[in-house]
Design an enzyme around this catalytic site. Sequence first.
Site: not given
Length: 144
Positions: A9-10, A17, A22, A73, A76, A79, A86, A97, A99-101, A106, A110
């Site tokens: 999402p997002n 954003r 990001y 990625n 949200a 978390h 599963d 996995e 993550h950009i950040s 943070r 997170r």
Amino acid sequence: MHILVINGPNINMLGIREPDIYGKSTYADLCDVIKNKADEMNITVELFQSNHEGSIVDKIQEALGKADGIVINPAAYTHTSVAILDALKAVQIPTCEVHISDVNTREDFRKISYVGMYAEKTIAGYGFDGYIMAMEYLKEKYGK
Ligand code: DQA
């Protein structure tokens, strides 16, 4: 080799954003970076982005027998989502996995990653390069 790249999402809001976190590049820019790298590496990729947890679960299930690796990625859902964890455990496809950040520097919430309990590698804080690093890792280990 075929890799499925999933963004949660997002991630479709990249460029709009929180650019301080990001960056200013868009999701379309990210797709171009991934597709160009896949061509260079002589692998195929499918790009999928969804704001819906169940759609991501469906996509992971559909990858069974099709994808040799998954780069995800979960955004949200990283978390919160036991369902995505599963689904990955069900299909047993090698997963990285991304993550950009740098999620570890943070907010405390997170620092928890459900997907990270299955993923064999987590790359965080390298921007779009993290996706490239994940593709290279999977190619190196599982490439054919
Ligand atoms: C993110 C980090 C998550 O905590 C956040 O919810 C995102 C993006 C990242 O790429 O840095 O949406 O996964």
